[in-house]
Design an enzyme around this catalytic site. Sequence first.
Site, PDB file in Angstrom:
ATOM      1  N   ASN A 130       1.422 -18.592   9.124  1.00 23.91           N
ATOM      2  CA  ASN A 130       2.072 -19.906   9.228  1.00 23.91           C
ATOM      3  C   ASN A 130       2.624 -20.111  10.639  1.00 23.91           C
ATOM      4  O   ASN A 130       2.552 -21.207  11.206  1.00 23.91           O
ATOM      5  CB  ASN A 130       3.223 -20.019   8.225  1.00 23.91           C
ATOM      6  CG  ASN A 130       2.770 -19.862   6.786  1.00 23.91           C
ATOM      7  OD1 ASN A 130       1.617 -20.107   6.482  1.00 23.91           O
ATOM      8  ND2 ASN A 130       3.680 -19.454   5.901  1.00 23.91           N
TER       9      ASN A 130
ATOM     10  N   GLY B  81      11.295 -20.997   7.980  1.00 22.95           N
ATOM     11  CA  GLY B  81      11.585 -19.949   8.973  1.00 22.95           C
ATOM     12  C   GLY B  81      10.371 -19.659   9.836  1.00 22.95           C
ATOM     13  O   GLY B  81      10.500 -19.389  11.036  1.00 22.95           O
ATOM     14  N   ASP B  82       9.192 -19.720   9.231  1.00 18.67           N
ATOM     15  CA  ASP B  82       7.963 -19.468   9.998  1.00 18.67           C
ATOM     16  C   ASP B  82       7.750 -20.576  11.028  1.00 18.67           C
ATOM     17  O   ASP B  82       7.285 -20.325  12.142  1.00 18.67           O
ATOM     18  CB  ASP B  82       6.736 -19.413   9.075  1.00 18.67           C
ATOM     19  CG  ASP B  82       6.914 -18.413   7.951  1.00 18.67           C
ATOM     20  OD1 ASP B  82       7.659 -17.434   8.143  1.00 18.67           O
ATOM     21  OD2 ASP B  82       6.319 -18.618   6.874  1.00 18.67           O
ATOM     22  N   ALA B  83       8.070 -21.798  10.627  1.00 21.12           N
ATOM     23  CA  ALA B  83       7.915 -22.938  11.542  1.00 21.12           C
ATOM     24  C   ALA B  83       8.913 -22.823  12.690  1.00 21.12           C
ATOM     25  O   ALA B  83       8.577 -23.102  13.850  1.00 21.12           O
ATOM     26  CB  ALA B  83       8.107 -24.255  10.799  1.00 21.12           C
TER      27      ALA B  83
ATOM     28  N   ALA C 223       7.534 -20.415  15.001  1.00 19.72           N
ATOM     29  CA  ALA C 223       6.367 -20.983  15.683  1.00 19.72           C
ATOM     30  C   ALA C 223       6.782 -21.839  16.875  1.00 19.72           C
ATOM     31  O   ALA C 223       6.259 -21.684  17.982  1.00 19.72           O
ATOM     32  CB  ALA C 223       5.552 -21.826  14.696  1.00 19.72           C
TER      33      ALA C 223
END
Length: 344
Positions: A64, A298-300, A303
């Site tokens: 992600n 959290g992944d975004a 990123a």
Amino acid sequence: MAYDLVCLGNPLLDIQVDVQKEYLDKYELKENDAILAEPKHMPIFDEILKFDDVKLVAGGAAQNTARGAQYVLPAESVLYFGSVGKDIYADKLIEANKSVGLTTSYMVQDDIATGKCGALINGVNRSLVTDLAAANHFKPSHLEKPENWAHVEGAKAFYIGGFHLTVSPEAIQLLGKHAAKENKDFIMNFSAPFIPQFFKDALDSCVPYADYIICNESEAAAYAESHGLDTKDLTEIAKYVAKLPKVNENKPRIVIFTQGTDSTLAVSYNAKADSFDVKSFAVHALESSKIADTNGAGDAFAAGFTAGLVQGKTLDESIDMGHWLAKLSIQEIGPSYPFPKQTY
Ligand code: 26A
């Protein structure tokens, strides 16, 4: 062809449904957590596939993040490594990655299914239950193949999902050693409370390579507990992690703790001066009615942040880019990013 950012993680397909608390209770799941499925959780996958609102979306935390970073960066900036099966689940992942232009170099398992994650959404919380399957069979030898190692050598920065500590700490160390030797950025995420809790030794063996550590407040608390820190204060925990031994002494370690809608904390340690720099950054506000789900928030963040670093932005601006991308992603279904593409 050189990709600026190389990421490593567990590619998973998310099977996402809305559930009531009773469903979580039935399987002894917390409202907001990420775990490896035990045998007692296995029926969940077939059950939720039959729910009316079931959605199949590309997941896997670092994947992600890789998709999100590629969403922000110029074409062909990001390459992702992981292990999948030969099935329609893997085809779906490849399709989602293609939609943002993310390049993958998957290790493909002939007889093992692609991993899956039950993403059980309950209001603003999400409980993630994962059957790693093929993702569990990633091997460092895949990185060492000449065509893949050329990508490692061509990269400027590495992003590692902490979840991969359950699979191949050796692969993480291999990348970590290269990054330290070449003075490249090495970014790690703690990923879930069970990582510092149950994979403490694996985590401790990789942290010395990390220039940047990203985690949320519950992962920080789990770290403090498993490492016997006598504090629950997030700034103190961040200082402890920032000051841990570091292989690459040419740059400071920076520890970033997100806290949902509360401000993000960033602590850097300057070893030469033996001093800390502590900063706090407000998130981008969003009315709760606009939140689709928080799966992948959290992944975004990671990123947007990592994309900022790769573009040579300052720490402050990179964190703001993380907040911006997290705000966009939580308005989409699952760990996805909006189209038409938005720019920071
Ligand atoms: C080893 N485990 C448990 C996992 C994961 C995981 N990604 C890699 N390894 N458990 C959940 N996820 C992913 O986390 C994303 C949300 O942050 C889910 O697939 C979901 O997309």
